[in-house]
Design a protein around this motif. Structure first.
Motif, short mmCIF file in Angstrom:
data_model
loop_
_atom_site.label_atom_id
_atom_site.label_comp_id
_atom_site.label_asym_id
_atom_site.label_seq_id
_atom_site.Cartn_x
_atom_site.Cartn_y
_atom_site.Cartn_z
N UNK A 10 -18.24 4.39 20.58
CA UNK A 10 -17.49 4.37 19.35
C UNK A 10 -15.98 4.71 19.73
N UNK A 11 -15.80 5.82 20.30
CA UNK A 11 -14.73 6.49 20.78
C UNK A 11 -13.69 5.33 21.83
N UNK A 12 -14.57 4.93 22.61
CA UNK A 12 -13.96 3.92 23.74
C UNK A 12 -13.22 2.81 22.77
N UNK A 13 -13.71 2.29 21.96
CA UNK A 13 -13.15 1.12 21.20
C UNK A 13 -11.85 1.40 20.65
N UNK A 17 -5.36 1.39 25.87
CA UNK A 17 -6.22 0.88 27.28
C UNK A 17 -5.66 1.81 28.68
N UNK A 18 -4.36 2.41 28.27
CA UNK A 18 -3.98 3.19 29.16
C UNK A 18 -4.55 4.58 29.34
N UNK A 19 -5.47 4.92 28.32
CA UNK A 19 -6.04 6.20 28.54
C UNK A 19 -7.31 5.99 29.12
N UNK A 20 -8.07 4.80 28.98
CA UNK A 20 -9.34 3.93 29.54
C UNK A 20 -8.73 3.84 31.05
N UNK A 21 -7.83 3.37 31.36
CA UNK A 21 -7.37 3.11 32.91
C UNK A 21 -7.42 4.38 33.47
#
Length: 161
Positions: A10-13, A17-21
């Motif tokens: 849920x938090x991922x969504x 995108x920069x934080x996911x990278x």
């Protein structure tokens, strides 16, 4: 068991995108696995619910289409306060061998088969790769290669794929 500071799906969504990278590879691998499992479970749930809806409404949809004198398409009916929209699409398949024969007959009669059929020629990439070089060379001007969608599978050390 969730380890503290692990990102939930849920938090991922909601993450930029920069934080996911910037996440560590191990965390990305875990998230990829979790997303895959959630998708698998969601697909099973959709299939289960679709099966139940089909059992509940297929006969009423068939009857509604029969009343409308049609075999395919949309049927609408109500169940209490709910409008049910049942769509049975038409899937048409053409016998390729018979069509090719028909195209030849149309040509022999002096007409242009493109007035009646769409012709699409394809070459199997596997077959193309096994051809002799002189045959491949003749086909090269007709061939354009575009990249597909690149995918990544992350496998944790000691884990299975």
């Amino acid at each position: 068991m969730m380890i503290p500071n692990q990102i939930t799906l849920e938090a991922l969504a909601r993450l930029p995108i920069g934080e996911i990278v910037a996440l560590p590879a191990a965390e990305l691998a875990r998230l990829q696995h979790d997303v895959g499992e959630a998708l698998r479970k969601a697909r099973l749930t959709v299939a289960w619910l679709d099966g139940a809806l089909s059992q509940k409404y297929a006969e009423r949809a068939r009857a509604a289409r029969a009343d409308a004198e049609k075999d395919f398409g949309v049927a609408r009916f109500t169940d209490g306060d709910v409008t049910v929209v049942a769509d049975l699409p038409k899937k048409v398949e053409w016998d390729q061998h018979d069509l090719a024969d028909l195209v030849e007959r149309i040509k022999a009669e002096g007409e242009d088969p493109r007035d009646y059929v769409e012709v699409s020629l394809k070459v199997s990439e596997r077959k193309y790769g096994s051809w002799p070089a002189h045959i491949r060379k003749a086909f090269e001007p007709c061939r354009t290669v575009h990249p597909g969608k690149e995918t990544f599978q992350l496998i944790l050390a000691g884990g299975d794929a």
